[in-house]
Write a protein that holds these residues in place. Structure first.
Motif, PDB file in Angstrom:
ATOM      1  N   LEU A 145       3.243  -4.098 -11.589  1.00 15.42           N
ATOM      2  CA  LEU A 145       2.735  -3.356 -12.484  1.00 15.42           C
ATOM      3  C   LEU A 145       2.175  -2.195 -12.165  1.00 15.42           C
ATOM      4  N   GLY A 146       1.180  -2.294 -11.217  1.00 16.55           N
ATOM      5  CA  GLY A 146       0.357  -0.982 -10.883  1.00 16.55           C
ATOM      6  C   GLY A 146       0.972  -0.016 -10.096  1.00 16.55           C
ATOM      7  N   GLU A 147       0.529   1.254 -10.058  1.00 15.57           N
ATOM      8  CA  GLU A 147       0.877   2.226  -9.292  1.00 15.57           C
ATOM      9  C   GLU A 147      -0.283   2.583  -8.430  1.00 15.57           C
ATOM     10  N   MET A 148       0.137   3.324  -7.272  1.00 11.36           N
ATOM     11  CA  MET A 148      -0.797   3.608  -6.343  1.00 11.36           C
ATOM     12  C   MET A 148      -1.972   4.776  -6.635  1.00 11.36           C
ATOM     13  N   PRO A 149      -2.991   4.379  -6.682  1.00 10.45           N
ATOM     14  CA  PRO A 149      -3.984   5.521  -6.933  1.00 10.45           C
ATOM     15  C   PRO A 149      -4.296   6.795  -6.251  1.00 10.45           C
ATOM     16  N   LEU A 150      -3.177   7.764  -6.186  1.00  9.78           N
ATOM     17  CA  LEU A 150      -3.206   8.923  -5.410  1.00  9.78           C
ATOM     18  C   LEU A 150      -4.312   9.756  -5.666  1.00  9.78           C
ATOM     19  N   PRO A 151      -4.835  10.381  -4.989  1.00 11.83           N
ATOM     20  CA  PRO A 151      -5.895  11.216  -5.136  1.00 11.83           C
ATOM     21  C   PRO A 151      -5.462  12.464  -6.112  1.00 11.83           C
ATOM     22  N   PRO A 152      -6.484  12.950  -6.961  1.00 11.06           N
ATOM     23  CA  PRO A 152      -6.245  13.717  -7.875  1.00 11.06           C
ATOM     24  C   PRO A 152      -5.578  15.208  -7.248  1.00 11.06           C
ATOM     25  N   TYR A 153      -5.566  15.517  -6.122  1.00 11.87           N
ATOM     26  CA  TYR A 153      -4.750  16.801  -5.650  1.00 11.87           C
ATOM     27  C   TYR A 153      -3.398  16.662  -5.326  1.00 11.87           C
ATOM     28  N   ILE A 154      -2.959  15.224  -5.561  1.00 13.69           N
ATOM     29  CA  ILE A 154      -1.496  15.086  -5.259  1.00 13.69           C
ATOM     30  C   ILE A 154      -0.882  14.621  -6.547  1.00 13.69           C
ATOM     31  N   THR A 155      -0.291  15.784  -6.947  1.00  8.60           N
ATOM     32  CA  THR A 155       0.642  15.742  -8.267  1.00  8.60           C
ATOM     33  C   THR A 155       1.948  15.110  -8.252  1.00  8.60           C
ATOM     34  N   HIS A 156       2.391  14.866  -6.963  1.00 11.55           N
ATOM     35  CA  HIS A 156       4.025  14.457  -7.207  1.00 11.55           C
ATOM     36  C   HIS A 156       3.934  13.033  -7.215  1.00 11.55           C
ATOM     37  N   LYS A 157       4.769  12.487  -7.908  1.00 10.43           N
ATOM     38  CA  LYS A 157       4.947  10.900  -7.852  1.00 10.43           C
ATOM     39  C   LYS A 157       5.392  10.217  -6.430  1.00 10.43           C
ATOM     40  N   LEU A 158       4.960   9.258  -6.065  1.00 10.06           N
ATOM     41  CA  LEU A 158       5.113   8.847  -4.729  1.00 10.06           C
ATOM     42  C   LEU A 158       6.291   7.825  -5.225  1.00 10.06           C
ATOM     43  N   LYS A 159       7.528   8.093  -4.344  1.00 16.48           N
ATOM     44  CA  LYS A 159       8.803   7.345  -4.357  1.00 16.48           C
ATOM     45  C   LYS A 159       8.565   5.868  -3.694  1.00 16.48           C
ATOM     46  N   ASP A 160       7.870   5.669  -2.575  1.00 14.57           N
ATOM     47  CA  ASP A 160       7.710   4.568  -2.004  1.00 14.57           C
ATOM     48  C   ASP A 160       6.252   4.100  -1.649  1.00 14.57           C
ATOM     49  N   LYS A 161       5.761   3.215  -2.254  1.00 10.92           N
ATOM     50  CA  LYS A 161       4.494   2.696  -2.223  1.00 10.92           C
ATOM     51  C   LYS A 161       3.934   2.448  -1.127  1.00 10.92           C
ATOM     52  N   ASN A 162       4.643   2.029   0.066  1.00 10.88           N
ATOM     53  CA  ASN A 162       4.371   1.743   1.195  1.00 10.88           C
ATOM     54  C   ASN A 162       4.028   2.925   2.082  1.00 10.88           C
ATOM     55  N   ARG A 163       4.291   4.115   1.640  1.00  6.67           N
ATOM     56  CA  ARG A 163       3.984   5.561   2.447  1.00  6.67           C
ATOM     57  C   ARG A 163       2.358   5.797   2.087  1.00  6.67           C
ATOM     58  N   TYR A 164       1.896   5.110   1.113  1.00  2.42           N
ATOM     59  CA  TYR A 164       0.143   5.461   1.081  1.00  2.42           C
ATOM     60  C   TYR A 164      -0.340   4.003   1.345  1.00  2.42           C
ATOM     61  N   GLN A 165       0.291   3.413   2.611  1.00  8.86           N
ATOM     62  CA  GLN A 165      -0.371   2.091   3.010  1.00  8.86           C
ATOM     63  C   GLN A 165       0.107   2.315   4.747  1.00  8.86           C
ATOM     64  N   THR A 166      -0.985   2.077   5.526  1.00 12.40           N
ATOM     65  CA  THR A 166      -0.721   2.017   6.991  1.00 12.40           C
ATOM     66  C   THR A 166       0.194   1.003   7.392  1.00 12.40           C
ATOM     67  N   VAL A 167       0.826   0.879   8.516  1.00  9.68           N
ATOM     68  CA  VAL A 167       1.645  -0.107   8.935  1.00  9.68           C
ATOM     69  C   VAL A 167       0.814  -1.528   9.351  1.00  9.68           C
ATOM     70  N   TYR A 168      -0.269  -1.191   9.640  1.00 10.99           N
ATOM     71  CA  TYR A 168      -1.014  -2.332   9.787  1.00 10.99           C
ATOM     72  C   TYR A 168      -2.070  -2.997   8.775  1.00 10.99           C
ATOM     73  N   ALA A 169      -2.057  -2.452   7.479  1.00 12.10           N
ATOM     74  CA  ALA A 169      -2.863  -2.842   6.570  1.00 12.10           C
ATOM     75  C   ALA A 169      -2.481  -4.311   6.194  1.00 12.10           C
ATOM     76  N   GLN A 170      -3.693  -4.717   5.882  1.00 11.37           N
ATOM     77  CA  GLN A 170      -3.853  -6.511   6.015  1.00 11.37           C
ATOM     78  C   GLN A 170      -4.505  -7.007   4.646  1.00 11.37           C
ATOM     79  N   TYR A 171      -5.721  -6.497   4.270  1.00  7.16           N
ATOM     80  CA  TYR A 171      -6.693  -6.962   3.568  1.00  7.16           C
ATOM     81  C   TYR A 171      -6.882  -6.327   2.130  1.00  7.16           C
ATOM     82  N   ASP A 172      -6.429  -6.572   1.116  1.00  5.45           N
ATOM     83  CA  ASP A 172      -6.529  -5.850  -0.266  1.00  5.45           C
ATOM     84  C   ASP A 172      -7.867  -5.469  -0.562  1.00  5.45           C
TER      85      ASP A 172
END
Length: 341
Positions: A145-172
């Motif tokens: 259900l959730g959307e990525m909490p993009l910074p306020p200066y980004i106004t475009h909608k993110l198409k792929d959630k994983n692009r606001y995630q590092t490839v080594y992201a592990q702990y929520d």
């Protein structure tokens, strides 16, 4: 030292709104902190600036899709929640909009009732304490259900959630990405390791305070937000051995930097630890662990720009930023990178 000492003029069109198709194809400005010498590279060239025996410190926090869009159950009025911090069990501290509609006792619904919530209290900063109700695993419901909490200066909608995630992201746990790490691909990290560079992972859950502007005239009057961090035994050993053997400790991002500098003793040695840090690094600070920094280009008058200036000197950093603007580098979270050594 005044906040205005860290101002630079940034054309709005240089604020990157979308990630590049290939993570490691962003540009890289290389700054020699001793001479002020500047070179222009592509990010994947970072491997040429790393030596066998060096250590890269990376923040393996994972961004929660923490932005929830829903309605009040009684009126159907639209509400938005941003999850900030888990207090206990299903109780979270949140930022709510519009605040006047989200009062104690209000019941909220998200995803046609898949996730429901009750407002428990209004905290002194205006944040809301919320209890959630759902079936199954909360993280899976949130991912749905959730959307990525993009910074306020980004106004475009993110198409792929994983692009606001590092490839080594592990702990929520983060409300924002450790953006310097977004440039790394798995292949690039493998090549860096194969060169004899050690990888050490720390965890710092990035809070929304990262985007809080400095509103005071004198920077010493600014109160830093607190963030949770953790350093494992293995990471402490890798970093300590790197220091002892004469290798460089190069932090990927200001969050990794703040973690190791918070965890280190006066001799720059680390041990297993966790806790909250509100360390504020600005010019005059003596680094205990960090030798080099990979970072993105930051907002004018921000604490992040002050940290970078502490490493390379305010004048050299602002000159580098002027060069980046003139060369049309992309700024902020989805922008280009900088290596200071």
């Amino acid at each position: 030292m005044k906040t205005s000492d860290f101002y630079f003029d940034l054309p709005r069109e240089l604020i990157a709104q979308d990630p590049l198709e290939e993570r490691s194809s962003s540009r890289l400005l290389v700054l020699d902190k001793r001479t002020g010498d500047i070179r222009h590279q592509v990010f994947r060239d970072i491997i040429d600036y790393l030596n066998p025996g060096d250590c890269l410190v990376l923040n393996n926090t994972k961004v929660l899709p923490a932005r929830l869009l829903g309605v009040k159950q009684d009126t159907g009025a639209a509400v938005e929640l941003l999850l900030l911090k888990r207090r206990e069990g299903n109780v979270w501290e949140t930022l709510a909009k519009p605040g006047k509609k989200v009062r104690p006792g209000a019941r909220l619904s998200f995803g046609d009732g898949i996730l429901q919530a009750e407002v428990l209290d209004v905290l002194k900063e205006g944040n809301r304490l919320i209890r959630f109700f759902y079936e199954g695993i909360f993280e899976e419901v949130l991912d749905r259900l959730g959307e990525m909490p993009l910074p306020p200066y980004i106004t475009h909608k993110l198409k792929d959630k994983n692009r606001y995630q590092t490839v080594y992201a592990q702990y929520d746990g983060s409300a924002a990405a450790p953006t310097a790490g977004l440039h790394f691909t798995r292949e690039l990290l493998q090549q860096i390791e194969a060169k004899g560079v050690k990888l050490a992972y720390v965890t710092l859950h990035v809070g929304l305070g990262t985007f809080r502007p400095v509103k005071v005239e004198h920077i010493l009057d600014h109160h830093m937000h607190s963030e949770y961090y953790q350093v494992t035994v293995q990471t402490a050993q890798i970093i300590n051995e790197t220091k002892r053997s004469g290798g460089r400790v190069i932090c990927v991002g200001t969050t990794s930097c703040r973690t190791v500098e918070s965890a280190a003793d006066e001799n720059g040695m680390l041990k297993e630890c966790c806790g909250d840090t509100d360390i504020f690094i600005y010019p005059g600070y003596r680094f205990k662990v960090l030798d080099g920094l990979i970072t993105n280009f930051h907002l004018p008058e921000s604490t992040l720009l002050m940290l970078v200036s502490a490493l390379a000197g305010r004048e050299k950093v602002l000159e580098a930023y002027e060069t980046a603007v003139a060369e049309r580098y992309r700024f902020f979270s989805f922008g280009d990178a900088m290596f200071i050594y």
